[in-house]
Design an enzyme around this catalytic site. Structure first.
Site, PDB file in Angstrom:
ATOM      1  N   ASN A 155       1.023  -1.202  -0.017  1.00  0.00           N
ATOM      2  CA  ASN A 155      -0.142  -0.109   0.078  1.00  0.00           C
ATOM      3  C   ASN A 155       0.886   1.364  -0.054  1.00  0.00           C
ATOM      4  O   ASN A 155       2.095   1.228   0.164  1.00  0.00           O
ATOM      5  CB  ASN A 155      -1.015  -0.267   1.158  1.00  0.00           C
ATOM      6  N   ASP A 194      -3.429  -6.908   5.271  1.00  0.00           N
ATOM      7  CA  ASP A 194      -4.573  -7.981   6.013  1.00  0.00           C
ATOM      8  C   ASP A 194      -4.535  -9.087   5.241  1.00  0.00           C
ATOM      9  O   ASP A 194      -4.697 -10.130   6.014  1.00  0.00           O
ATOM     10  CB  ASP A 194      -5.978  -7.345   5.796  1.00  0.00           C
ATOM     11  N   PHE A 206      -4.410   2.746  15.122  1.00  0.00           N
ATOM     12  CA  PHE A 206      -4.775   3.792  14.085  1.00  0.00           C
ATOM     13  C   PHE A 206      -5.937   3.096  13.234  1.00  0.00           C
ATOM     14  O   PHE A 206      -6.000   1.602  13.265  1.00  0.00           O
ATOM     15  CB  PHE A 206      -3.856   4.012  13.092  1.00  0.00           C
ATOM     16  N   LYS A 234     -13.124  -0.805  16.271  1.00  0.00           N
ATOM     17  CA  LYS A 234     -11.530  -1.057  16.385  1.00  0.00           C
ATOM     18  C   LYS A 234     -10.958  -0.970  17.780  1.00  0.00           C
ATOM     19  O   LYS A 234     -10.376  -1.881  18.158  1.00  0.00           O
ATOM     20  CB  LYS A 234     -10.652  -0.362  15.247  1.00  0.00           C
ATOM     21  N   LYS A 262     -10.205  -4.358  19.419  1.00  0.00           N
ATOM     22  CA  LYS A 262      -8.975  -4.499  19.820  1.00  0.00           C
ATOM     23  C   LYS A 262      -8.228  -4.262  21.256  1.00  0.00           C
ATOM     24  O   LYS A 262      -7.109  -4.288  21.349  1.00  0.00           O
ATOM     25  CB  LYS A 262      -7.856  -4.030  18.740  1.00  0.00           C
TER      26      LYS A 262
END
Ligand code: CTP
Length: 394
Positions: A209, A278, A323, A337, A341
């Site tokens: 990316n 991912d 992030f 998230k 997480k």
């Protein structure tokens, strides 16, 4: 600038570059600092006290025994009231005296009695700078928390070329800012991840990316400036490696996972700024894939979620920042998230921040408080994130 309204002792020793201390004094006054100039006897062989006192807007202090009872300010007061002490230029002699605990004139006495940060800008002949005893003294002073800026490389007044020039006055000013910044992350062991990962398809191709690593590098540098011990695990990035941190270069998500997990148990603060893949190809071809077939399908499999793993294993005293890169419903997804997480803080952003010098982030904590920051440079964002971390951790 942090320098505004600070009281700064400006020590000047006897080197040819002493004339640059005049410019430094002028700039400090321009930034609205209070300057107390202290000159050694040999400094006066190079510049006059009159010039320095005029630019510093203060009398020059130089005689230890003049500053006795009854004088306007004592040497102990100079030492105790200063917010920062700068020595520019600093000779090998001054560095040697400080490293040995010698206080035989006003400047060395003031520095020895000071509790504020000290910034030393050495200036000398390049052979002198390279001298092992001088280097040993510098290492010793650094170990005791003294800050150094320079020396710079270039042509020296003595005709030599090499390392020994006084650092540029602007660099001294910046180092002064850094030395003044609160060391509010002292004692923290900070793990930062940055950059993209690359998942190999064959020896020449990969899936990746456009993350540049800038955000993570900015956080790592800011944490170091604030006194933390920093480990930076970085995917492939063209940015220069920051100094004074443990730098761990990785390529794939698996390598990033392994490196982060290795440093996680001893970390007290983790900030995962990396754009970790991912998915990765289920297999990586050992040789270059030839363009035979009309359609090429690459089967992908999930990589391990490093941050999720850390959230599960989080112990008392560990603070986790993640992030969240979102193209829609930023706040809602970022909050999801944070809870999935087990994070303490989440920094939401959009792809506009990828490979950019600036970003616009939304910071959300466990209590659900949401702070939407304006578009800012990544160094400023790093400081804002750390400000919130420091507040929440205490
Ligand atoms: N992250 C991680 N390991 C992964 C993927 C992501 O540690 N394999 C971390 C990132 O560094 C970031 C956070 O998890 O701090 C969220 O990453 P993001 O890409 O926004 O979201 P994902 O969790 O990957 O979820 P999705 O792609 O579905 O939005």
């Amino acid at each position: 600038m942090i320098i505004k309204d600070k009281k700064i002792v400006l020590g000047v020793t006897g080197a040819i570059s002493a004339y640059k201390a005049l410019e430094l004094a002028r700039l400090l006054i321009k930034e609205e600092a209070g300057v107390w100039p202290v000159m050694t006897r040999s400094a006066k062989e190079f510049i006059t006290p009159l010039s320095l006192s005029t630019l510093a807007r203060s009398p020059v202090f130089s005689d230890l025994f003049e500053l006795t009872e009854g004088s306007r300010i004592s040497h102990i007061e100079l030492a105790q009231k200063a917010d920062l002490l700068i020595v520019a230029p600093a000779t090998a002699n001054l560095i040697g005296k400080l490293a040995s605990g010698i206080a035989d004139d006003l400047l060395t006495t003031v520095i020895s009695a000071a509790t504020a940060p000290v910034l030393i800008a050495p200036s000398m002949n390049s052979e002198m700078w390279a001298n092992k005893i001088v280097q040993g003294n510098v290492t010793r002073l650094k170990a005791h928390g003294y800050n150094f800026v320079g020396p710079a490389e270039g042509k020296l007044a003595c005709g030599y070329e090499g390392k020994g020039r006084l650092a540029a006055v602007e660099d001294i000013l910046e180092a002064a800012e850094e030395a003044l910044r609160a060391k509010d992350l002292k004692g923290e062991k900070v793990l930062v991840s940055a950059g993209p990962t690359r998942e190999a398809i064959d020896p020449v191709r990969f899936v990746s990316n456009s993350s540049s690593g800038r955000m993570g590098y900015a956080i790592a540098k800011a944490a170091r400036r604030r006194g933390a011990e920093v480990v930076l695990v970085s995917g492939p990035s063209y940015l220069p490696k920051p100094s004074n941190i443990t730098f761990v270069p990785v390529v794939s998500a698996e390598e990033m996972h392994d490196a982060c997990i290795r440093y996680y148990p001893q970390s007290t603060l983790v900030i995962m700024a990396a754009a970790v893949a991912d998915y990765r190809p289920t297999k990586s071809y050992p040789t270059k894939v030839k363009k035979d077939a009309k359609v090429l399908s690459i089967e992908m499999e999930r990589t391990a979620d490093v941050l999720k793993y850390m959230g599960k294993k989080k112990k008392e005293g560990q603070f986790l920042v993640g992030f969240a890169l979102e193209t829609e419903n930023l706040e809602e997804n970022a909050k999801k998230k944070l809870s999935e997480k087990n994070l303490d803080l989440v920094v939401g952003n959009t792809p506009l921040g990828l490979d950019s010098l600036t970003n616009q982030v939304t910071i959300i904590d466990r209590e659900g408080s949401v702070e939407v920051l304006p578009p800012l440079g990544k160094d400023d964002i790093a400081e804002r994130i750390l400000d919130i971390v420091v507040k929440q951790k205490s």
